[in-house]
Design a protein around this motif. Structure first.
Motif, PDB file in Angstrom:
ATOM      1  N   ARG A   1       0.792  -1.225   0.000  1.00  0.00           N
ATOM      2  CA  ARG A   1       0.000   0.000   0.000  1.00  0.00           C
ATOM      3  C   ARG A   1       0.831   1.285   0.000  1.00  0.00           C
ATOM      4  NH1 ARG A   1      -5.266  -1.321   2.045  1.00  0.00           N
ATOM      5  NH2 ARG A   1      -5.462   0.672   3.144  1.00  0.00           N
TER       6      ARG A   1
ATOM      7  N   GLU B   1     -11.051   8.517 -11.911  1.00  0.00           N
ATOM      8  CA  GLU B   1     -11.979   8.082 -10.868  1.00  0.00           C
ATOM      9  C   GLU B   1     -11.446   6.844 -10.149  1.00  0.00           C
ATOM     10  OE1 GLU B   1     -15.844   7.511 -12.438  1.00  0.00           O
ATOM     11  OE2 GLU B   1     -16.110   9.605 -13.102  1.00  0.00           O
TER      12      GLU B   1
ATOM     13  N   GLN C   1      -8.466   7.874  -7.869  1.00  0.00           N
ATOM     14  CA  GLN C   1      -8.920   8.579  -6.665  1.00  0.00           C
ATOM     15  C   GLN C   1      -9.613   7.632  -5.695  1.00  0.00           C
ATOM     16  OE1 GLN C   1     -11.229  11.611  -8.640  1.00  0.00           O
ATOM     17  NE2 GLN C   1      -9.568  13.114  -8.553  1.00  0.00           N
ATOM     18  N   GLN C   2     -10.331   6.651  -6.217  1.00  0.00           N
ATOM     19  CA  GLN C   2     -10.941   5.653  -5.341  1.00  0.00           C
ATOM     20  C   GLN C   2      -9.878   4.828  -4.633  1.00  0.00           C
ATOM     21  OE1 GLN C   2     -13.785   3.053  -7.234  1.00  0.00           O
ATOM     22  NE2 GLN C   2     -13.839   1.629  -5.509  1.00  0.00           N
ATOM     23  N   TRP C   3      -8.847   4.438  -5.361  1.00  0.00           N
ATOM     24  CA  TRP C   3      -7.759   3.686  -4.730  1.00  0.00           C
ATOM     25  C   TRP C   3      -7.094   4.518  -3.639  1.00  0.00           C
ATOM     26  CZ3 TRP C   3      -5.148   1.460  -9.797  1.00  0.00           C
ATOM     27  CH2 TRP C   3      -5.918   0.377 -10.255  1.00  0.00           C
ATOM     28  N   GLN C   4      -6.989   5.827  -3.866  1.00  0.00           N
ATOM     29  CA  GLN C   4      -6.396   6.673  -2.834  1.00  0.00           C
ATOM     30  C   GLN C   4      -7.300   6.734  -1.603  1.00  0.00           C
ATOM     31  OE1 GLN C   4      -6.112  10.873  -3.694  1.00  0.00           O
ATOM     32  NE2 GLN C   4      -4.303  11.124  -2.368  1.00  0.00           N
ATOM     33  N   ARG C   5      -8.613   6.878  -1.819  1.00  0.00           N
ATOM     34  CA  ARG C   5      -9.550   6.930  -0.688  1.00  0.00           C
ATOM     35  C   ARG C   5      -9.519   5.626   0.113  1.00  0.00           C
ATOM     36  NH1 ARG C   5     -12.861   9.437  -4.659  1.00  0.00           N
ATOM     37  NH2 ARG C   5     -13.901   7.444  -5.069  1.00  0.00           N
ATOM     38  N   GLU C   6      -9.314   4.518  -0.595  1.00  0.00           N
ATOM     39  CA  GLU C   6      -9.297   3.217   0.076  1.00  0.00           C
ATOM     40  C   GLU C   6      -7.941   2.891   0.683  1.00  0.00           C
ATOM     41  OE1 GLU C   6     -10.505   0.632  -3.033  1.00  0.00           O
ATOM     42  OE2 GLU C   6     -12.645   1.143  -2.895  1.00  0.00           O
ATOM     43  N   GLY C   7      -6.978   3.810   0.550  1.00  0.00           N
ATOM     44  CA  GLY C   7      -5.666   3.603   1.160  1.00  0.00           C
ATOM     45  C   GLY C   7      -4.711   2.763   0.326  1.00  0.00           C
ATOM     46  N   GLU C   8      -5.093   2.444  -0.912  1.00  0.00           N
ATOM     47  CA  GLU C   8      -4.211   1.645  -1.770  1.00  0.00           C
ATOM     48  C   GLU C   8      -3.097   2.506  -2.371  1.00  0.00           C
ATOM     49  OE1 GLU C   8      -4.678  -1.305  -1.452  1.00  0.00           O
ATOM     50  OE2 GLU C   8      -6.806  -1.774  -1.236  1.00  0.00           O
TER      51      GLU C   8
ATOM     52  N   GLU D   1      -0.947   5.783  -1.291  1.00  0.00           N
ATOM     53  CA  GLU D   1      -0.697   6.649  -0.138  1.00  0.00           C
ATOM     54  C   GLU D   1      -0.694   8.119  -0.533  1.00  0.00           C
ATOM     55  OE1 GLU D   1       2.990   7.393   2.958  1.00  0.00           O
ATOM     56  OE2 GLU D   1       2.352   5.326   2.583  1.00  0.00           O
ATOM     57  N   ARG D   2      -0.139   8.413  -1.717  1.00  0.00           N
ATOM     58  CA  ARG D   2      -0.064   9.810  -2.149  1.00  0.00           C
ATOM     59  C   ARG D   2      -0.310   9.874  -3.650  1.00  0.00           C
ATOM     60  NH1 ARG D   2       2.067  14.569   0.004  1.00  0.00           N
ATOM     61  NH2 ARG D   2       2.510  16.125  -1.598  1.00  0.00           N
TER      62      ARG D   2
END
Length: 536
Positions: A428, A447, A450-457, A459-460
């Motif tokens: 992650r 999209e 950004q979803q992967w970022q929201r889910e913590g997949e 990190e930045r």
């Protein structure tokens, strides 16, 4: 073989020939002084002997003329010839250099072909582009004749900022120091300010895939090199187009398409993140039909090899006219279309092989060869010729250490595959820096990212859009602004992956990394395999 050695061999052969001629003359005098010598040859026999000797001399000259090595083409003061230099122990690297030179000459380039021991500081200083075909022998040693270059040229404090170069490194993976001399050349050129045209291409035991990749990269030098027939044709498999959509409607840039393909036999093969899809393009059905009608041929004509004339034309450059009315002779004269390479944007677990490509347009506005075939001329369900190629230089690191992914434009395709593989593996610590034109139209896979970022997949996620009024203009600007964070990630063992444009983005990112961590640390990353690029 070294040309110096060839010269010595020629002089040796001449010396032996002169010696044999001298012996023959002495024997002739002996024969003339003996009574058993029957008689002088008749006049017709003398003329036959002279004619035979003349024919032999002309044949030898013709053979030498046809097979002579063309070393130099005339250049001009503005743009000197491209330097093609080779170092070879067995002769294979020399053959590849000659083939590279012939390939570029056919594309309209001026070439200067040299063994590496004939390359000096002045020649490098006067060259703007150089290609090095470098073999490695034994346990990482250079070929014998390259020692002169190592001892005379490499110790000099040269400055080569004008030189853009590439290295084809030949080696054998069974040895510990694989392609060592090629990498040594690459490091030396970088250290002295030369800029790579593209990353070093490694060739394991004359691997045809790697040599085809080298030929593909030569197309970046311009001219007609990109349209030359493949040196060795890929063995394609049949895949079916299952989906196609435009990712950037309304963009001011060229249309970007997202394609989904599946094998015709239904058996999805395996591949790794970073691997390449080689596509065999075809002419459009309309173009083939128009050519057949204009030249009065039947597409259904069955050729001697069992294929139809229409199928062969679809896979070939269409000639201006037909020089023969014989279909088999016509087919034999056709020039096959070269393959094109695309980064794979998906992993096998997603159920399809996904590609992302920008449709290229010719100066007259018509679609490019391969992108036009994939984006315009095929229909859903059509067959696509495709072959997977392993790209070990851009494979993911073999651990869950942090990963920094940097790219622009369609380079996001290869980076997406890496992110998908990391997510599947539970890794992650991922930092993605991505650049394009406008956020509203060109945030490819936005999209999902950004979803992967929201889910913590992820990190930045730093997305930069050059035509918007954001804080940063280009992706390299964002990287430079986060220099301290870059150092922290690298201290934690991060690997850097760069995918996208060779012109502009890749060298600018490279400079930011050097400015941030220094030349020595930058070189250490490359040696350790923690800085990998797939740029084009």
């Amino acid at each position: 073989m070294n040309p110096n050695r060839s010269t010595r061999a020629l002089l040796g052969n001449l010396a032996v020939g002169l010696g044999l001629l001298l012996i023959a003359l002495l024997l002739l005098r002996l024969h003339l002084g003996e009574r058993w010598w029957p008689a002088a040859p008749l006049a017709p026999q003398w003329w036959m002997a002279v004619a035979a000797l003349a024919i032999y001399a002309v044949a030898c000259f013709a053979l030498w003329w046809c097979t002579r090595q063309r070393d130099d083409d005339g250049g001009d003061s503005k743009e000197p010839p491209i330097l093609v230099a080779w170092s070879s122990q067995t002769g294979f690297a020399q053959q590849l250099a000659q083939r590279t030179a012939a390939h570029l000459r056919a594309a309209g380039h001026k070439i200067r072909l040299r063994a590496i021991d004939q390359v000096d500081a002045a020649l490098l200083g006067n060259s703007h582009q150089a290609l090095f075909i470098a073999a490695t022998t034994g346990e990482g040693d250079p070929p014998d004749h390259a020692l002169a270059f190592l001892s005379r040229v490499m110790p000099q404090p040269l400055k080569l900022p004008q030189l853009r170069y590439a290295v084809l490194a030949l080696g054998d993976k069974t040895y510990e120091h694989y392609c060592a001399f090629g990498h040594q050349l690459d490091e030396w050129l970088r250290t002295h300010g030369a800029q790579p045209l593209f990353d070093t291409v490694e060739v394991d035991n004359a691997d045809a895939d790697a040599l085809r990749h080298w030929q593909q990269l030569l197309g970046q030098l311009g001219g007609e090199a990109a349209n030359a027939t493949d040196w060795s044709a890929p063995a394609y498999q049949s895949w079916l187009l299952r989906g196609r959509e435009v990712l950037n409607p309304g963009s001011i840039g060229g249309k970007v398409f997202h394609l989904q393909l599946q094998p015709a036999d239904g058996k999805l093969p395996t591949w790794q993140a970073g691997d390449i899809a080689e596509i065999g393009p075809r002419q459009s059905a309309d173009a083939v039909l128009q050519w057949l009608q204009a030249n009065r041929f039947d597409a259904a004509t069955v050729l001697a090899d069992g294929r139809t004339l229409g199928d062969v034309l679809a896979h070939s450059y269409l000639p201006d006219s037909a020089d023969s009315r014989d279909a088999n002779a016509l087919a034999a004269s056709l020039k096959p279309l070269p393959h094109r390479e695309y980064s794979i944007a998906s992993m096998p677990g997603e159920g399809s092989l996904q590609l992302m490509l920008r449709r290229q347009l010719r100066p007259d506005g018509t679609p490019g060869l391969a992108s036009g075939w994939l984006c315009d001329y095929t229909q859903i369900g059509d067959s696509i010729d495709l072959r997977l190629r392993s790209n070990s230089n851009f494979h993911p690191p073999g651990n869950d250490a942090p990963l920094i992914l940097i790219g622009n434009g369609t380079g996001i395709a290869g980076l997406r595959a890496h992110l998908r593989a990391r997510i599947d593996a539970g890794a992650r610590r991922n930092w993605l820096l991505f650049g394009e034109r406008n956020a509203a139209h060109d945030f490819h896979f936005g999209e999902e990212l950004q979803q992967w970022q929201r889910e913590g997949e992820i990190e930045r996620l730093d997305s930069v859009f050059s035509r918007d009024d954001g804080q940063f203009h280009y992706v390299q600007d964002a990287l430079a602004a986060h220099g301290e964070l870059l150092r922290q990630w690298l201290d934690a063992g991060a690997t850097i992956l760069v995918c996208g444009s060779l012109q502009g983005m890749a060298p600018a990112v490279d400079k930011v990394i050097i400015d941030t961590i220094g030349e020595d640390a930058h070189q250490a990353l490359r040696i350790a395999g923690r800085y990998r690029r797939d740029v084009y």
